[in-house]
Scaffold this active site. Structure first.
Site, PDB file in Angstrom:
ATOM      1  N   ASP A  67       0.516 -15.452 -32.505  1.00 32.79           N
ATOM      2  CA  ASP A  67       1.054 -14.773 -31.325  1.00 32.79           C
ATOM      3  C   ASP A  67      -0.045 -14.118 -30.496  1.00 32.79           C
ATOM      4  O   ASP A  67       0.048 -14.043 -29.268  1.00 32.79           O
ATOM      5  CB  ASP A  67       2.083 -13.726 -31.751  1.00 32.79           C
ATOM      6  CG  ASP A  67       3.360 -14.361 -32.287  1.00 32.79           C
ATOM      7  OD1 ASP A  67       3.503 -15.592 -32.162  1.00 32.79           O
ATOM      8  OD2 ASP A  67       4.210 -13.627 -32.824  1.00 32.79           O
ATOM      9  N   GLU A 139       4.710  -5.998 -24.364  1.00 34.63           N
ATOM     10  CA  GLU A 139       5.048  -4.603 -24.131  1.00 34.63           C
ATOM     11  C   GLU A 139       3.945  -3.838 -23.417  1.00 34.63           C
ATOM     12  O   GLU A 139       2.772  -4.238 -23.413  1.00 34.63           O
ATOM     13  CB  GLU A 139       5.385  -3.882 -25.443  1.00 34.63           C
ATOM     14  CG  GLU A 139       4.207  -3.552 -26.328  1.00 34.63           C
ATOM     15  CD  GLU A 139       3.738  -4.678 -27.196  1.00 34.63           C
ATOM     16  OE1 GLU A 139       2.507  -4.969 -27.154  1.00 34.63           O
ATOM     17  OE2 GLU A 139       4.549  -5.283 -27.921  1.00 34.63           O
TER      18      GLU A 139
END
Length: 283
Positions: A67, A139
């Site tokens: 990721d 985020e």
């Protein structure tokens, strides 16, 4: 359709570099123009394929890693909506799509048009002065630069003060990011089709349940502790600092991330986050 393909790879893993070379050779045999990051091109002995990927437009980007590699690739794209095909060479790799042994088969499926296209919202964040940070796929985090140093915040949604609290940090996550740091901090998982962002406190002093707000809203985080300093972290990378009275505004970006998929979100959720252990029976 995919005439120019970029490859973004982990540079610290021998297996990832070997897989990158295999994918590169496969694409070149197909007559596709391949673009590699400059460091990777040197490591593979293909300096002629090296480019600053921020400066070139591509039709497709293949990531080879986990990721973290995907987040890095997303930040490199000159055209943010460039589709990503993610090959998992990390640990859990929730955002990745295919395992290494299936990489070449997956590429052939993409060229045959046998895939799903999944679009994700990204977040735009800025200071009240207007200075804008890099868009976030996961985020936007405001936290102390020192471990275990608690800060004091005010949270606003659409200019209405919602809460004052103390915590190590606070983050605003996309549905994609809801499976990452926000989940570790106790937040809920949002499906990619949910048009919302989730606000989660990191180690709050008093109980704080995550808040899900519409993607059309504007979330503001104000640092209120006297003399305090915080860092602004976008997708794991420090982008700036703020002092007492500083505010960060977070809203949906005009850009989106696009992923190549062969399976549904819920299949990935079951296989990579909600594990079925050996010996268990479903149902």
């Amino acid at each position: 359709m995919f005439k120019k393909v970029g490859i973004v790879s982990r540079a610290d893993l021998k297996e990832a570099l070997e897989k990158t070379k295999e994918i590169c050779d496969h694409l070149l045999q197909r007559g596709v123009e391949v673009l590699l990051e400059e460091e990777i091109s040197r490591l593979l002995g293909r300096p002629q394929l090296g480019h600053n990927l921020r400066e070139v437009e591509m039709d497709l980007v293949v990531t080879v890693g986990g990721d973290g590699t995907i987040l890095r690739a997303s930040s490199l794209l000159k055209r943010p909506e460039t589709p990503l095909l993610a090959v998992n060479m990390g640990r859990r790799g929730f955002l990745t799509e295919v395992e290494p042994g299936e990489a070449l088969k997956a590429i052939e499926r993409v060229f045959a048009g046998d895939y799903l296209r999944e679009e994700y919202s990204k977040l735009s964040s800025s200071r009240t002065s207007g200075e804008r940070f890099q868009d976030a796929l996961n985020e936007v985090l405001v936290s102390s630069p020192l471990p275990s140093k608690m800060l004091r915040f005010k949270l606003y949604v659409d200019e209405t003060e919602v809460f004052q609290f103390q915590a190590d940090g606070i983050l605003v996550a996309t549905p994609v990011g809801s499976t990452a740091y926000s989940l570790s901090a106790g937040g809920s998982i949002l499906a990619p089709s949910v048009k919302a962002m989730i606000v989660t406190a990191v180690c709050p002093l008093s109980p704080f349940r995550s808040i899900v707000v519409p993607m059309e809203s504007v979330v503001e985080v104000e640092l209120t502790k006297p003399g305090a300093e915080a860092i602004v972290v976008i997708d794991g990378m420090i982008q700036g600092r703020m002092g007492e009275g500083g505010r960060i505004k977070v809203r949906e970006s005009e850009h989106r991330a696009v992923f190549i998929r062969f399976q549904s979100f819920y299949s990935r959720l079951k296989n990579r986050l909600l594990f079925t252990y050996k010996g268990e029976r479903d149902g």
